[in-house]
Design an enzyme around this catalytic site. Structure first.
Site, PDB file in Angstrom:
ATOM      1  N   GLN A 184       0.460   8.028  -0.136  1.00  0.00           N
ATOM      2  CA  GLN A 184       0.855   7.069  -1.168  1.00  0.00           C
ATOM      3  C   GLN A 184       2.313   7.321  -1.564  1.00  0.00           C
ATOM      4  O   GLN A 184       2.671   8.421  -1.968  1.00  0.00           O
ATOM      5  CB  GLN A 184      -0.072   7.215  -2.393  1.00  0.00           C
ATOM      6  CG  GLN A 184       0.151   6.174  -3.464  1.00  0.00           C
ATOM      7  CD  GLN A 184      -0.155   4.746  -2.995  1.00  0.00           C
ATOM      8  OE1 GLN A 184      -1.172   4.489  -2.368  1.00  0.00           O
ATOM      9  NE2 GLN A 184       0.747   3.821  -3.288  1.00  0.00           N
ATOM     10  N   LYS A 233      -7.920   1.645  -3.423  1.00  0.00           N
ATOM     11  CA  LYS A 233      -8.121   1.788  -1.976  1.00  0.00           C
ATOM     12  C   LYS A 233      -9.454   2.476  -1.705  1.00  0.00           C
ATOM     13  O   LYS A 233     -10.219   2.073  -0.827  1.00  0.00           O
ATOM     14  CB  LYS A 233      -6.952   2.570  -1.354  1.00  0.00           C
ATOM     15  CG  LYS A 233      -5.683   1.735  -1.328  1.00  0.00           C
ATOM     16  CD  LYS A 233      -4.418   2.508  -1.000  1.00  0.00           C
ATOM     17  CE  LYS A 233      -3.208   1.573  -1.149  1.00  0.00           C
ATOM     18  NZ  LYS A 233      -1.928   2.234  -0.998  1.00  0.00           N
ATOM     19  N   ASP A 250      -0.866   2.055   7.550  1.00  0.00           N
ATOM     20  CA  ASP A 250       0.121   1.387   6.694  1.00  0.00           C
ATOM     21  C   ASP A 250       1.157   0.640   7.538  1.00  0.00           C
ATOM     22  O   ASP A 250       1.881  -0.207   7.017  1.00  0.00           O
ATOM     23  CB  ASP A 250       0.873   2.441   5.856  1.00  0.00           C
ATOM     24  CG  ASP A 250       0.434   2.434   4.397  1.00  0.00           C
ATOM     25  OD1 ASP A 250      -0.190   1.448   3.964  1.00  0.00           O
ATOM     26  OD2 ASP A 250       0.735   3.425   3.691  1.00  0.00           O
TER      27      ASP A 250
END
Ligand code: NDP
Length: 285
Positions: A97, A53, A120
């Site tokens: 995460q 990422k 997200d």
């Protein structure tokens, strides 16, 4: 005739070029899209995802901030950092995460991220907006699946889509996005009886099960579009999807491979969402 392969890597590259161009334009207006990633503990897979990422942010000209905590970080400390990032003008996207250690309440953490920075697309506000067809940050993997189909020119309206898997991050939102595009959607899961009878009816079959080579040729209707979301290792330790690629590609019309199918789209859509968030800041000025 063997199935046409949907090249996720090529489609992701094309999308990334478009994103990089837009980032450049935004920078000229004084805004650099910024993504903050929080990593808790030392899970090897999580660390690999986080590095990808960050690498993508750098390649596309975005600002990236990595915040690392040891496994024993307290929930309070994590929530306080998220609050700080919610108020940090350099940051347009925040992600934690997953998975995070058991002593921290995952739902509380997700809900503490500002919905305006929830790139997200896991916050209930964004999920609600997605379900009611409003503008929202869409979860990256399902969004990536939709872009793959759009770029391949596959029409969705009126199609019967069967999604195998109903997780909150892949299965459920995938079905919802197809419904929003006027498909007829069936969800299958571990309690579904006679799975083949359902999958065999699919014009578009989405496999998000997490079991290596689970979907066989017998599950697939001749000419169907087969989207393999799974990322697994087979007995030989080789990366593979949920779909038995060799045999299914003899039956399907289109198929995504693993790797280089859905995978490259997930981070691409994360970058897209971060850009979208930064553009909103510009438009609100
Ligand atoms: P989960 O384990 O959360 O969900 C798996 C789903 O599969 C569940 O809904 C489960 O049903 C269902 N399932 C399990 N066994 C069966 C069965 N025998 N028949 C029918 N359904 C079954 O996984 P995720 O959704 O998080 O991930 C799915 C896969 O996608 C994994 O391989 C993961 O690594 C991959 N993935 C890939 C991404 C990418 O970027 N390409 C991103 C995220 C995930 P039930 O609900 O009843 O338990």
């Amino acid at each position: 005739m063997p199935a046409q392969i949907i090249d996720g890597k090529a489609i992701a590259s094309k999308k990334r070029m478009e994103i990089a161009n837009e980032v450049q334009k935004l920078k000229e207006s004084g805004i650099t899209p910024g993504l903050a990633v929080i990593l808790v503990g030392d899970n090897h897979a999580s660390r690999t995802y986080v590095s990808s990422k960050q690498k993508s942010c750098n390649e596309l000209g975005m600002y990236s901030l990595l915040i690392e905590y040891p496994e024993h970080v307290t929930e309070e400390e994590l929530l306080s950092k998220i609050d700080e990032l919610n108020n940090d003008d350099r940051i347009h996207g925040i992600l934690v995460q997953l998975p995070i250690p058991k002593h921290i309440d995952e739902i509380k953490v997700i809900e503490s991220i500002s919905p305006e920075k929830d790139v997200d697309g896991f916050h209930p506000i964004n999920i609600g907006r997605m379900m009611t067809g409003q503008d929202a940050f869409l979860p990256c993997t399902p969004y990536g699946v939709m872009v793959l189909l759009e770029e391949t020119g596959i029409n969705i309206t009126g199609k019967h889509v069967v999604v195998v898997g109903r997780s909150n991050i892949v299965g459920k939102p995938s079905g919802q996005l197809f419904l929003n595009k006027n498909a007829t959607v069936t969800y299958c899961h571990s309690k579904t009886k006679d799975l083949v009878s359902h999958t065999k009816q699919a014009d578009i079959l989405v496999a998000a099960v997490g079991k290596a080579n689970f979907i066989k040729a017998e599950h697939v209707k001749e000419g169907a579009v087969v989207i393999d979301v799974g990322i697994n290792r087979n007995e030989a330790g080789k990366l593979c999807g949920d779909v038995a690629f060799e045999e299914v590609s003899q039956v399907a019309g289109y198929i995504t491979p693993v790797p280089k199918g859905v995978g490259p789209m997930t981070i691409t859509m994360l970058m897209y969402n971060t850009l979208k968030s930064a553009k909103k800041v510009l438009n609100s000025k």
